[in-house]
Design an enzyme around this catalytic site. Structure first.
Site, PDB file in Angstrom:
ATOM      1  CG  HIS A 135     -46.343  -9.987  11.850  1.00  8.02           C
ATOM      2  ND1 HIS A 135     -46.166  -8.809  11.157  1.00  8.02           N
ATOM      3  CD2 HIS A 135     -45.372 -10.024  12.790  1.00  8.02           C
ATOM      4  CE1 HIS A 135     -45.121  -8.170  11.665  1.00  8.02           C
ATOM      5  NE2 HIS A 135     -44.627  -8.882  12.658  1.00  8.02           N
ATOM      6  N   GLY A 139     -38.113  -8.987  15.418  1.00  2.26           N
ATOM      7  CA  GLY A 139     -38.004  -8.943  13.967  1.00  2.26           C
ATOM      8  C   GLY A 139     -36.555  -8.749  13.532  1.00  2.26           C
ATOM      9  N   GLY A 140     -36.205  -7.509  13.192  1.00  2.00           N
ATOM     10  CA  GLY A 140     -34.899  -7.220  12.606  1.00  2.00           C
ATOM     11  C   GLY A 140     -33.712  -7.790  13.370  1.00  2.00           C
ATOM     12  N   GLY A 180     -40.210  -2.023  14.047  1.00  2.00           N
ATOM     13  CA  GLY A 180     -39.184  -1.525  13.142  1.00  2.00           C
ATOM     14  C   GLY A 180     -38.836  -0.057  13.330  1.00  2.00           C
ATOM     15  CG  ASN A 209     -41.562 -12.416  11.957  1.00  2.00           C
ATOM     16  OD1 ASN A 209     -41.534 -13.210  11.011  1.00  2.00           O
ATOM     17  ND2 ASN A 209     -42.342 -11.337  11.954  1.00  2.00           N
ATOM     18  CD1 TRP A 210     -34.990 -14.220  11.171  1.00  2.00           C
ATOM     19  CD2 TRP A 210     -34.265 -15.528   9.502  1.00  2.00           C
ATOM     20  NE1 TRP A 210     -33.803 -14.772  11.571  1.00  2.00           N
ATOM     21  CE2 TRP A 210     -33.337 -15.595  10.562  1.00  2.00           C
ATOM     22  CE3 TRP A 210     -34.028 -16.289   8.368  1.00  2.00           C
ATOM     23  CZ2 TRP A 210     -32.176 -16.360  10.505  1.00  2.00           C
ATOM     24  CZ3 TRP A 210     -32.876 -17.064   8.307  1.00  2.00           C
ATOM     25  CH2 TRP A 210     -31.957 -17.094   9.359  1.00  2.00           C
ATOM     26  CD  GLU A 236     -45.000  -8.238  16.869  1.00  2.00           C
ATOM     27  OE1 GLU A 236     -43.777  -8.335  17.004  1.00  2.00           O
ATOM     28  OE2 GLU A 236     -45.597  -8.476  15.806  1.00  2.00           O
TER      29      GLU A 236
END
Ligand code: PGA
Length: 247
Positions: free
Chosen positions: A104, A241-242, A181, A19-20, A175
């Protein structure tokens, strides 16, 4: 093996989803190219998907050329209309998406999306031919208050339309907000406990079809922990993610 059942059944093929978020210019598409080449060459024993900002979708899909899936990060519940700045599920599909995210925590937090709003996006996504990854997860305060399982159960009940659960066109991503993050992955026991609860909820809602819905874990998944996480019971994939920004 991911989601290995202890009853001798064949485990489902895991989904490694990226997921950008709001990252990535055209130059970043070289990562899609590298990922799709690697996945193709290695005949990876998993489905690989990257959800990208709408502005990159069609170019990403053309570069991926079906070797990895390309997904949208959100959609509007309507097919078209006077909704400036929004994008419909049909538009995502038309641009080359196979999948999309809904609910999200960034959307729930910054756009006030409720469970009902998330559920309303999943149905048009199904009609458009997209799989929807429905994201849920508790806040730290909810966990500290002993309410994590109840919150996740309520989010499943509110965000997952029953007919969609039966149709095999959804996945769930758990999540926990404190993990996103932050570099802090919950203890394995926590992930297993919540995934088991999600599975129970899916079986309740969808009957036997609930056993075939992938449940992904997301939050601070990196190359050094992904293998261990995929080995946990009832973990059928990950949402990254990252770390998904680099091939
Ligand atoms: P992270 O994000 O992997 O950067 O923690 C996960 C997510 O927000 O889906």
């Amino acid at each position: 093996m991911p989601g290995t059942p202890d009853n001798g059944e064949i485990p489902m093929r895991p989904l490694i989803a990226g997921n950008w978020k709001m990252h990535g210019m055209a130059a970043q598409l070289r990562e899609i190219e590298a990922m799709s080449k690697t996945v193709h060459a290695a005949r990876t024993a998993a489905d690989v998907l990257i959800c990208v900002p709408a502005a990159l979708l069609s170019r990403a899909a053309s570069i991926a050329a079906g070797r990895i899936g390309i997904g949208g990060e959100d959609c509007h519940a309507q097919a078209s209309g006077a909704y400036t700045g929004d994008c419909s599920a049909d538009m995502l599909k038309d641009a080359g998406a196979t999948t999309m995210n809904a609910g999200h925590s960034d959307r729930r937090k910054y756009h006030g999306e409720t469970d009902a709003m998330v559920a309303a996006k999943a149905e048009p996504a199904r009609r458009a031919g997209l799989t929807t990854i429905i994201c849920i997860g508790e806040t730290q305060a909810q966990r500290d208050g002993g309410n994590a399982l109840a919150v996740c159960g309520q989010q499943i009940a509110g965000s997952v339309p029953t007919d969609l659960a039966r149709s095999g066109t959804i996945a769930i991503a758990y999540e926990p907000l404190s993990a996103i993050g932050s570099g802090h992955v919950p203890a394995p026991g926590q992930i297993i406990e919540v995934h088991r609860k999600i599975r129970e909820c899916l079986l309740e809602r969808a009957g036997a079809a609930g056993a075939d819905i992938r449940i992904l874990y997301g939050g601070s998944v990196w190359s050094d922990n992904v293998h261990d996480i995929l080995g946990l019971a009832d973990v059928d994939g990950v949402l990254i993610g990252g770390a998904s920004l680099l091939a």
